[in-house]
Design an enzyme around this catalytic site. Structure first.
Site, PDB file in Angstrom:
ATOM      1  N   ASP A 151       0.996  -1.222   0.098  1.00 29.04           N
ATOM      2  CA  ASP A 151       0.083  -0.098  -0.026  1.00 29.04           C
ATOM      3  C   ASP A 151       0.911   1.158   0.084  1.00 29.04           C
ATOM      4  OD1 ASP A 151       0.587  -0.280   2.799  1.00 29.04           O
ATOM      5  OD2 ASP A 151      -1.221   0.126   3.470  1.00 29.04           O
ATOM      6  N   SER A 175      -6.902  -3.136  15.082  1.00 34.78           N
ATOM      7  CA  SER A 175      -7.613  -2.534  15.894  1.00 34.78           C
ATOM      8  C   SER A 175      -7.404  -0.996  16.139  1.00 34.78           C
ATOM      9  CB  SER A 175      -7.291  -2.981  17.383  1.00 34.78           C
ATOM     10  OG  SER A 175      -5.908  -2.731  17.761  1.00 34.78           O
ATOM     11  N   GLU A 201      -3.766   8.623  12.118  1.00 29.80           N
ATOM     12  CA  GLU A 201      -2.578   7.695  12.846  1.00 29.80           C
ATOM     13  C   GLU A 201      -1.211   8.199  12.368  1.00 29.80           C
ATOM     14  OE1 GLU A 201      -3.880   3.845  12.665  1.00 29.80           O
ATOM     15  OE2 GLU A 201      -1.730   2.801  13.142  1.00 29.80           O
ATOM     16  N   ASP A 227      -5.682  -0.168   5.867  1.00 30.34           N
ATOM     17  CA  ASP A 227      -6.733  -0.482   6.992  1.00 30.34           C
ATOM     18  C   ASP A 227      -7.773   0.331   7.048  1.00 30.34           C
ATOM     19  OD1 ASP A 227      -4.492  -2.328   7.288  1.00 30.34           O
ATOM     20  OD2 ASP A 227      -3.581  -0.908   9.190  1.00 30.34           O
TER      21      ASP A 227
HETATM   22  C1  GLA Z   1       0.137  -2.512   8.509  1.00 30.62           C
HETATM   23  C2  GLA Z   1      -0.169  -0.941   8.030  1.00 30.62           C
HETATM   24  C3  GLA Z   1      -0.763  -1.013   6.623  1.00 30.62           C
HETATM   25  C4  GLA Z   1       0.003  -1.863   5.545  1.00 30.62           C
HETATM   26  C5  GLA Z   1       0.101  -3.275   6.270  1.00 30.62           C
HETATM   27  C6  GLA Z   1       1.313  -4.138   5.373  1.00 30.62           C
HETATM   28  O1  GLA Z   1      -1.090  -3.028   8.601  1.00 30.62           O
HETATM   29  O2  GLA Z   1      -1.035  -0.356   8.881  1.00 30.62           O
HETATM   30  O3  GLA Z   1      -0.892   0.040   5.960  1.00 30.62           O
HETATM   31  O4  GLA Z   1       1.089  -1.375   5.317  1.00 30.62           O
HETATM   32  O5  GLA Z   1       1.013  -2.928   7.545  1.00 30.62           O
HETATM   33  O6  GLA Z   1       0.793  -4.241   4.469  1.00 30.62           O
END
Ligand code: GLA
Length: 391
Positions: free
Chosen positions: A41, A131, A164, A176
Site C-alpha cells: 500500500d 484495531s 494515525e 486499513d
Molecule cells: C500495517 C499498515 C498497513 C500496511 C500493512 C502491511 O497493517 O497499517 O498500512 O502497510 O501493515 O501490508
C-alpha cells in the site's frame, strides 16, 4: 460479547452506568485482514483485504460543552480531553486515535460537539488485525452520527490514516482505514492505493473458508522495522530512477525492469523491491483466480506471497512460517500467508471446510512442539465496513 444483541445491551448499559443517561448512537468500525497484498500500500500498489466481524463499538451522546469524556471498557480507563486543545494523552494510547480523528475533522472545518462515549472492542490489540483503524473509523462514524456532517467515504479513510500518521505517529499506509470504511459483507476489496479506485469482488461460497490463525506471538519491533522497510523501498525507487526516470514508486517497476537494472541496488534493497513488485502482481492474479473460482490457484498465490515475505521482505517469524508450511502439508488446506505488517500477529489460510479440524489439529501439534503455546484459529467471514446505529 460476540452476540450483536448482547453487545448492544452491554455497551448501552455501560454508558448509562457511566454517564447516567442514554447514548444517542453506536458507531462501529471493523478490524480487517488482508487476503494478499503485504507491504504494497505504501508503494502505491494493490491490496486485497476484507473487513471482519470483529470490531470496535462506540456508544455516544453529545455534550453541551466542548469536552470529550471517554470510558474504555477494555482498558477500564477514563480520559477527558478538551476539543479545543487536543493533545496526546499521557497514559491512554487508545485515546490518541480518538483525539487524532477529532483533531483532523476539526481541521477540515467539521463542527464537532463535545461527547460522552463508551468504547469497547473485540479486535485483539497488536495482533495485526488493525484495531487501530477500527477505533479511528468508529470515532469518525460516531461523530458523523452525532453531528450529521457529509464526507465522502474515501476522504474519511484518508482523514483517519492522517490521524494515525500525524497524531498517533505510526507511518501506516491507507489499506486499513480504507477497508474498515468501504468493506462489504461477502466481498473482498481490491484497492488501487495510487488512484484510490476500488472494486468489490465476491468471495465464492463453495465449501472453502478463509481461516484466521493468530500466532498469539506479540508483535515486536514492528514500528521500527516497518519504517526501515519503507525507507528501503524509497531508496530502491531513487536508485532505479537513474535508468528509469519515469518511475515514481515501486508500483511502476516490473519484474523485467528489476532483472535489467537490479544491479544498481544493494542486495537487501533489491530483495525488498522484488517482494513489492512480485506481490503487486500476485494481488492481481489472486483477484483473477478468485473471479474464475480457481481456489487452488488462490491458495498457491498465498503460499508464494508468504515465501516472498519470508525470504525477500524478511518480516515473518517462525510462528508465522509454521502456518504457511502446515497449509502446504495438510490435505484440504490450499495455502496460507502472514497478514498485516508481520513480526507476529496473524496469518490467513484458505482451507476446505471439512479439512479445518485436521488443519487445526496439525497446527496445534507443531505449535506445541516448536513454539510452546497454542495458536488461535477462527473462520472469518467478510463483513460490512463502518456503520452507525441511531438509538
Ligand atoms: C500495517 C499498515 C498497513 C500496511 C500493512 C502491511 O497493517 O497499517 O498500512 O502497510 O501493515 O501490508
Amino acid at each position: 460479547m460476540t452476540d450483536p444483541q448482547e453487545e448492544r445491551v452491554d455497551i448501552v448499559q455501560a454508558f448509562v452506568d457511566e454517564f447516567g443517561r442514554d447514548p444517542h448512537v453506536i458507531g462501529r468500525g471493523p478490524g480487517r485482514i488482508d487476503l494478499i497484498g503485504g507491504h504494497t500500500d505504501y508503494n502505491d500498489g494493490f491490496v486485497f483485504p476484507i473487513a471482519l466481524e470483529r470490531h470496535v463499538a462506540m456508544a455516544a451522546a453529545p455534550r453541551d460543552d466542548r469536552t470529550l469524556r471517554v470510558y474504555s471498557l477494555n482498558f477500564d480507563g477514563r480520559t477527558e480531553m478538551p476539543l479545543d486543545a487536543l493533545e496526546k494523552a499521557p497514559d491512554a494510547l487508545w485515546m490518541d486515535y480518538i483525539s487524532g480523528v477529532a483533531h483532523f475533522l476539526q481541521q477540515r472545518d467539521v463542527e464537532l460537539c463535545g461527547m460522552d462515549a463508551v468504547v469497547w472492542g473485540n479486535v485483539p490489540v497488536a495482533a495485526g488485525l488493525s484495531s487501530s483503524a477500527a477505533i479511528e473509523v468508529a470515532t469518525a462514524i460516531t461523530f458523523q452520527g452525532l453531528t450529521g456532517f457529509e464526507m465522502d467515504p474515501v476522504d474519511m479513510a484518508l482523514l483517519c490514516q492522517r490521524a494515525e500518521n500525524e497524531f498517533v505517529g505510526m507511518n501506516c499506509g491507507i489499506m486499513d482505514q480504507f477497508i474498515a470504511i468501504l468493506g462489504r459483507k461477502g466481498h473482498a476489496l481490491l484497492i488501487d492505493c495510487r488512484s484510490l479506485e476500488y472494486e468489490l469482488v465476491p468471495i465464492p461460497a463453495d465449501g472453502h473458508k478463509f481461516v484466521i490463525c493468530d500466532t498469539r506471538v506479540p508483535r515486536e519491533l514492528v514500528d521500527s522495522e516497518y519504517n526501515t522497510r519503507r525507507a528501503q523501498c524509497e531508496e530502491a525507487v531513487r536508485l532505479l530512477q537513474q535508468r528509469l526516470p519515469e518511475i515514481k514508486a515501486l508500483r511502476d517497476v516490473t519484474v523485467a525492469d528489476l532483472e535489467a537494472h537490479g544491479s544498481l541496488l544493494p542486495e537487501q534493497v533489491r530483495k525488498r523491491a522484488r517482494h513489492v513488485v512480485t506481490e503487486n502482481q500476485r494481488v492481481l492474479d489472486t483477484v483473477g483466480a478468485l473471479k474464475r473460482g480457481d481456489l487452488a490457484g488462490v491458495g498457491h498465490l498465498l503460499t508464494e506471497s508468504h515465501a516472498s515475505h519470508k525470504c525477500d521482505y524478511e518480516v515473518t517469524v517462525p510462528a508465522l512460517d509454521i502456518i504457511s508450511e502446515t497449509a502446504v502439508d495438510v490435505d484440504g488446506a490450499l495455502g496460507a500467508r502472514m497478514a498485516g505488517a508481520g513480526f507476529g500477529g496473524c496469518a490467513i489460510a484458505l482451507v476446505r471446510e471439512e479439512a479445518i479440524p485436521a488443519f487445526r489439529e496439525e497446527l496445534i501439534r507443531r505449535y506445541r512442539r516448536d513454539i510452546g503455546h497454542d495458536p488461535e484459529l477462527y473462520v472469518c467471514e467478510a463483513e460490512d465496513g463502518a456503520r452507525v446505529e441511531r438509538l
